[in-house]
Design an enzyme around this catalytic site. Structure first.
Site, PDB file in Angstrom:
ATOM      1  N   LYS A 174       0.857  -1.180   0.000  1.00 44.18           N
ATOM      2  CA  LYS A 174       0.000   0.000   0.000  1.00 44.18           C
ATOM      3  C   LYS A 174       0.897   1.236   0.000  1.00 44.18           C
ATOM      4  CE  LYS A 174      -1.799   2.830   2.777  1.00 44.18           C
ATOM      5  NZ  LYS A 174      -1.879   4.061   1.937  1.00 44.18           N
TER       6      LYS A 174
ATOM      7  N   GLU B 221       9.991   1.528  10.778  1.00 46.20           N
ATOM      8  CA  GLU B 221      11.035   2.537  10.599  1.00 46.20           C
ATOM      9  C   GLU B 221      10.333   3.876  10.711  1.00 46.20           C
ATOM     10  OE1 GLU B 221      12.828   5.426   9.428  1.00 46.20           O
ATOM     11  OE2 GLU B 221      12.899   4.624   7.400  1.00 46.20           O
TER      12      GLU B 221
ATOM     13  N   CYS C 224      13.391  10.792   6.826  1.00 49.86           N
ATOM     14  CA  CYS C 224      13.356  10.383   8.232  1.00 49.86           C
ATOM     15  C   CYS C 224      14.676  10.672   8.929  1.00 49.86           C
ATOM     16  CB  CYS C 224      13.007   8.896   8.337  1.00 49.86           C
ATOM     17  SG  CYS C 224      14.123   7.816   7.413  1.00 49.86           S
TER      18      CYS C 224
ATOM     19  N   GLU D 249       9.337  16.192  15.366  1.00 45.75           N
ATOM     20  CA  GLU D 249       9.767  16.084  13.972  1.00 45.75           C
ATOM     21  C   GLU D 249       8.939  17.013  13.089  1.00 45.75           C
ATOM     22  OE1 GLU D 249      10.955  12.463  11.010  1.00 45.75           O
ATOM     23  OE2 GLU D 249       8.981  12.343  11.945  1.00 45.75           O
TER      24      GLU D 249
END
Length: 500
Positions: free
Chosen positions: A183, A257, A291, A392
């Site tokens: 997906k 992750e 990331c 973040e």
């Protein structure tokens, strides 16, 4: 028909299930948007539980059928052939991704070209998966182990590096013998279809890799499906927590992750020019949309002003514009939502006492007035506890702070719930390796940044994730062990006594 689908100006994509295009069961679609223009680009299926169920069953049939019957060597050869196909069509894939997420065409092209190395590496490992013979006390019993695939693996990938992150999860899963339901992000769904078509052109049986598109409902249906043995997810830590909880409720495993708030630590003896270049590339080269973005910089107080001046000067000179143009150094945010997040988090940081050194607002790009462009932003004089040091952004926003000692640098760097990566810049290698041990991060770079390889494990500490991708150990996360006992003696055994 070519191996890569021909596209109109406004392409329409259907799900790819069991080797065939499939319309959505509910007939709903959504539009992707080109972030450089703010205009719609392409239509995709808004998948629901029925679509996911069809894809999972197709993957299970392939596992029980042609894929499961292939020898590991043959499976590995198909993976290598797939790598060749992707490399040959790298420009098409890169253009699709740059159009959909706004990252520079050069970076997307480099990623599309390098993923073949992941398929060569893990394809080569496919026939190196071995069991063991266990030495037992009873010499008449042969006990050995088999390493077998988990089954159907659900792979959910984000929008920032779709092909690269897809292959980081799919390559070890396929080498271990599993099948895939993929997906992609609703922001960047198109390249997933090119990948699966190229896999089948390379000889993959239908159903080994299936693609379903959509938003949260499609992802939840995949995570909840009882026939999905494992979920591989790359994305935010909030979404990762929700996925782990849902999968854990039915005892399915996860590789996660997740996010990061990665520091670059610059000591007074650092190669300053290299450190400045590393900080800039770590946070601005991909508009902060990675990331591993080096979104915090800690610079020794003796060289702080020097480094700060260079960073601000070079940040202001970054060429912002069309990501498909060769001279562009930074493209737009990938979506209107991400642009709004950039603005909101910078405003919040300023409200909590940070000072603005440069940037801090939308960028105006002639000819792209509807695009989601945001200026390279540097915040400094940041009070302790400011949210910009903890949360973040996933945008081109750097928070920079001075430090005075090694212990202070470690405390500052480790002072978040994240632990994905860190950079250390110094000429003292004793200090560098000591810092590598003290930093709570899954990857530590010394005098470099943003380096990854197919054979080097990658993953996070703390809230930055579970498990590892890349390297030999990653394949173990897609295998389960079976113990086989075989009595070799003809002696009649007492049926009521345990064989110990």
């Amino acid at each position: 028909m070519s191996e890569v689908q021909e596209r109109s100006e406004d392409p329409v994509y259907q799900n790819h299930i069991d080797g065939q295009p499939c319309a959505g069961a509910e007939g709903r679609q959504f539009k992707a948007v080109n972030p450089s223009t703010g205009r719609p680009w392409g239509s995709f299926v808004e998948s629901g539980a029925a679509d996911v169920d069809a894809a999972v069953h197709a993957a299970r049939r392939a596992l029980d059928g042609p894929w499961g019957r292939l020898s590991p060597t043959r499976r590995g050869r198909l993976m290598m052939a797939w790598g060749d196909k992707i490399a040959a069509h790298a420009e098409t894939i890169a253009r699709l991704e740059s159009t959909q997420n706004g990252k520079l065409i050069g970076e997307m092209l480099a990623q599309a070209r390098v993923v073949c190395d992941w398929l060569y590496y893990f394809g080569g490992l496919a026939d190196k998966i071995e069991g063991r013979t266990i030495p037992l006390e009873r010499r008449s019993v042969l006990n050995y182990t088999l390493r077998e695939p988990l089954g159907v693996v659900g792979v959910i990938v984000p929008w920032n590096s779709p092909t690269f992150l897809t292959l980081m999860s799919c390559a070890p899963a396929l080498a271990a013998g599993n099948t895939i339901v993929l997906k992609p992000s609703e922001v960047t769904s198109a390249s997933a279809f090119e990948l699966v078509r190229l896999a089948e052109a390379a000889g993959f049986p239908p159903g080994v890799i299936n693609v379903v598109t959509g938003a949260r409902a499609a992802g939840e249906a995949l995570v909840d499906h009882p026939m999905v043995a494992k979920i591989c997810f790359t994305g935010s830590d909030g979404a990762g927590r929700a996925i782990a909880a849902r999968a854990g409720a039915r005892l399915a495993s996860c590789t996660l992750e997740l996010g990061g708030k990665s520091p670059n630590i610059v000591f007074e003896d650092a190669p300053v020019d290299n450190a400045v270049a590393g900080i800039l590339s770590g946070i601005f080269a991909a508009a902060g949309q990675t990331c591993i973005a080096g979104s915090r910089a800690y610079v020794h107080e003796r060289i702080y002003d020097q480094v700060m001046e260079r960073l601000v000067t070079r940040a202001r000179a970054i060429r912002i514009g069309d990501p498909l143009a060769a001279g562009t150094q930074m493209g737009p945010a990938a979506s209107a939502a991400q642009l709004h997040k950039n603005e909101t988090m910078v405003a919040r940081a300023l409200e909590h006492g940070a000072a603005l050194a440069c940037g801090g607002e939308r960028a105006k790009v002639p000819g792209f007035e509807g695009g989601y462009f945001y200026q390279p932003t540097i915040l400094h004089r940041i009070p302790e506890g400011n949210p910009i040091l903890q949360e973040e952004v996933f945008g081109p926003v750097l928070a920079i702070t001075p430090f005075s000692s090694d212990d202070e640098a470690v405390a500052l760097a480790n002072g978040t719930r994240f632990g994905l990566a860190a950079g250390v810049w110094t000429s003292n290698f004793a200090r560098a390796h000591t810092m590598a041990r003290r930093l709570q991060a899954g990857t530590v770079w010394i005098n470099t940044y943003r380096a990854l390889a197919f054979n080097s494990p990658f993953g996070g500490y703390k809230d930055s994730g579970l498990g590892r991708v890349n390297g030999i150990e990653s394949i173990d996360q897609f295998l389960q062990t079976k113990s086989v006992w075989c009595e070799t003696s003809d002696e009649i055994q007492d049926p009521f006594v345990m064989k110990v």
